[in-house]
Design an enzyme around this catalytic site. Structure first.
Site, PDB file in Angstrom:
ATOM      1  N   GLY A   7       0.898  -1.284   0.020  1.00 31.57           N
ATOM      2  CA  GLY A   7      -0.042  -0.084   0.093  1.00 31.57           C
ATOM      3  C   GLY A   7       0.771   1.219  -0.072  1.00 31.57           C
ATOM      4  O   GLY A   7       0.316   2.435   0.129  1.00 31.57           O
ATOM      5  N   SER A  21       5.150  -5.014  -2.276  1.00 28.80           N
ATOM      6  CA  SER A  21       5.025  -3.747  -2.680  1.00 28.80           C
ATOM      7  C   SER A  21       5.703  -2.957  -1.278  1.00 28.80           C
ATOM      8  O   SER A  21       6.683  -3.357  -1.049  1.00 28.80           O
ATOM      9  CB  SER A  21       3.853  -3.389  -3.030  1.00 28.80           C
ATOM     10  OG  SER A  21       3.606  -2.142  -3.691  1.00 28.80           O
TER      11      SER A  21
END
Length: 538
Positions: free
Chosen positions: A138, A224
């Protein structure tokens, strides 16, 4: 209720105890030694260092959701987290805790967000299984550890491991560098979210034995932003000794935000929320909702983008950049997997700009400069790609070049400096694409999460459930389990996976076939090696 000895507890008895008792409000670590209590047909109860928690059992997996590892951060806004207050009564751990405040409106959110979740095959405290701690993605801005895609049940069942996911502070709440703007207050604000993760890992070290885990075999894995958090922790002195292996999936942090740029971003944020420099009281008085609204600021360093939040070179938590100019010596011995997806940017760019899927050769050079995020001739990039991949369309070249220039490049930087220091490193490339929408997304960002958790049937998975997807999920999850257990990703269902070394750059490619390939994107790597890699946000 005395739970220091093993026994059987019914849900009714526990709930009656909770209703009748008064919680302890003293702050600090509990003096009671961690232990477990459970019985056939009843919910498991585990004694943590702060107090007892009651989970649930299904299909031989014990699940504990929403265990508090830190105090309410609204009381320590922009500061290091505190441990939670001790409690005496058994607290139910059946529901996920609140996520950190963020723009995502689909999540239950609160500044009281320091919770973690545990999946385990055993709570007797007798066995010592590898522990796999997942850090969600995120981009330091959004997300939580409660996504269905991160459910640890299948990993636990398959690998006889303990799985943990966590929530921590994000965006301005976790990465707003106020050190020089608030008169000496909030000295740790630029890395508050990272301090939360350290506190969670300290909880794991102190308590995981009671959940059947081995505190000396803790693996971090993350995708991520989660991978970037791990890269940062590898250069964080406070995290030394708290984890013993790591796997990053499409998440790199070569450099952190410099303190000067971090301060400029904090100034822009304060202006957006209407708080003057030095006005500590006004900042403390702002509502959570107003602080979230302030995230919508333009970035003062790159006004075409939204305000960046991420770890800061603050000379307190971080005294060096994570992977520049070299790999951090404190973690050079830690076994590490670095992975990326072949078509990272198809989901980044394609969802916002669907016209890129019908791109012409004439339009391609106009689109590339903005999205490659590096200063290189677009015409030269097109020339090299058309020569190397004559069957590629303009759309194919666009997504390959933007993936190589802005996403994959950071992994190459980290893997190469690890190799130079002989750190045990393995690299993979995820090539198996999604069947969704006629396959146009390819092997895009986040596609390997479902494979790593062996959760192909969960919401958010888009790898499909065909034979190749099942095979690759089995292989990737097995390699992660093997790394956690043995410090190497090699397993019986994989070809021999040799370490990543320069110049060979051996890479395990997970695709229609799974094979070890030497330097599989050499042409692209050499093309972008012409220009310096500049991490967005630094």
């Amino acid at each position: 209720m005395n739970i220091e000895n093993n026994g059987i507890f019914s849900r009714r008895t526990v709930l009656q105890s909770i209703a009748a008792a008064t919680p302890l409000i003293a702050v600090g670590c509990a003096s009671a030694q961690a232990g477990a209590a459970f019985g056939g047909g009843s919910d498991p109860v585990v004694q943590t260092q702060y107090g007892p928690v009651m989970g649930s059992r299904q299909n031989n997996v014990y699940t504990f959701k929403g265990i508090r590892y830190g105090a309410d951060t609204s009381q320590t806004r922009f500061a290091k987290p505190n441990p939670p207050a001790e409690w005496k009564t058994i607290l139910p751990a059946h529901e996920y805790g609140a996520a950190a405040p963020q723009k995502n409106q689909n999540l239950k959110q609160s500044e009281d967000c320091l919770f973690l979740n545990v999946w385990t095959p055993d709570v007797s405290g007798r066995a010592k299984r590898p522990v796999m701690v997942y850090l969600h993605g995120g981009a330091y801005n959004t997300g939580s550890g409660s996504d269905e895609l991160y459910d640890g049940t299948n990993l636990v069942t398959k690998g006889d491991v303990v799985v943990i996911t966590i929530n921590h502070r994000l965006n301005a709440f976790g990465y707003l560098s106020l050190t020089n703007l608030m008169g000496g207050s909030y000295l740790d604000s630029g890395n508050a979210g990272q301090w939360d993760i350290v506190l969670a890992l300290e909880w794991v070290k102190a308590n995981i034995t009671a959940f059947g885990g081995d505190p000396d075999r803790v693996m971090l894995f993350g995708q991520s932003g989660g991978g970037a958090k791990i890269a940062t922790l590898m250069a964080t002195p406070a995290a030394k000794g708290l984890f013993h292996s790591a796997a990053t999936m499409s998440g790199q942090q070569v450099t952190a935000s410099g303190p000067i740029n971090a301060e400029k971003r904090a100034r822009a944020y304060l202006q957006n929320v209407g708080v003057g420099v030095g006005d500590v009281e006004a900042l403390a008085a702002l509502s959570t909702e107003r602080l979230v609204e302030g995230i919508q600021s333009q970035d003062p360093i790159d006004p075409e983008k939204g305000l960046y939040f991420g770890p800061v070179l603050d000379e307190r938590m971080l005294t060096r950049h994570p992977f520049w100019p070299d790999a951090p010596s404190q973690s050079s011995h830690i076994p590490m997997i670095l992975g990326n997806a072949h078509d990272e940017t198809r989901i980044f760019i394609g969802r916002k700009s669907p016209e890129t899927f019908d791109m012409s050769w004439e339009d391609l050079p106009k689109w590339l400069p903005k999205h490659m995020r590096c200063d290189i001739s677009a015409d030269e990039v097109v020339r090299v790609y058309r020569k190397a991949y004559p069957d590629y369309s303009a759309t194919d070249v666009f997504y390959a070049a933007t993936t190589a220039g802005r996403s994959w490049r950071g992994q190459v930087e980290e893997a190469d400096v690890r190799a130079k220091e002989k750190g045990p490193t393995w690299v993979y490339q995820f090539d198996l694409g999604s069947p969704d929408d006629g396959g146009k997304w390819g092997a895009t960002h986040t596609i390997d999460i479902a494979a790593a958790f062996n959760n192909l049937d969960k919401e958010g998975a888009f790898l499909g459930q065909g034979p190749d997807a099942v095979r690759v999920a089995d292989q990737l999850s097995s390699s992660f389990i093997a790394l956690a257990r043995n410090g190497t990703p090699n397993s019986d269902n994989l070809p021999e996976w040799s370490r990543y070394e320069v110049p060979e750059r051996n890479t395990m490619v997970f695709g229609k076939t799974t094979e070890l390939v030497s330097d599989p994107r050499k042409v692209e790597r050499e093309l972008f090696a012409k220009v310096p890699f500049i991490q967005w946000g630094s």
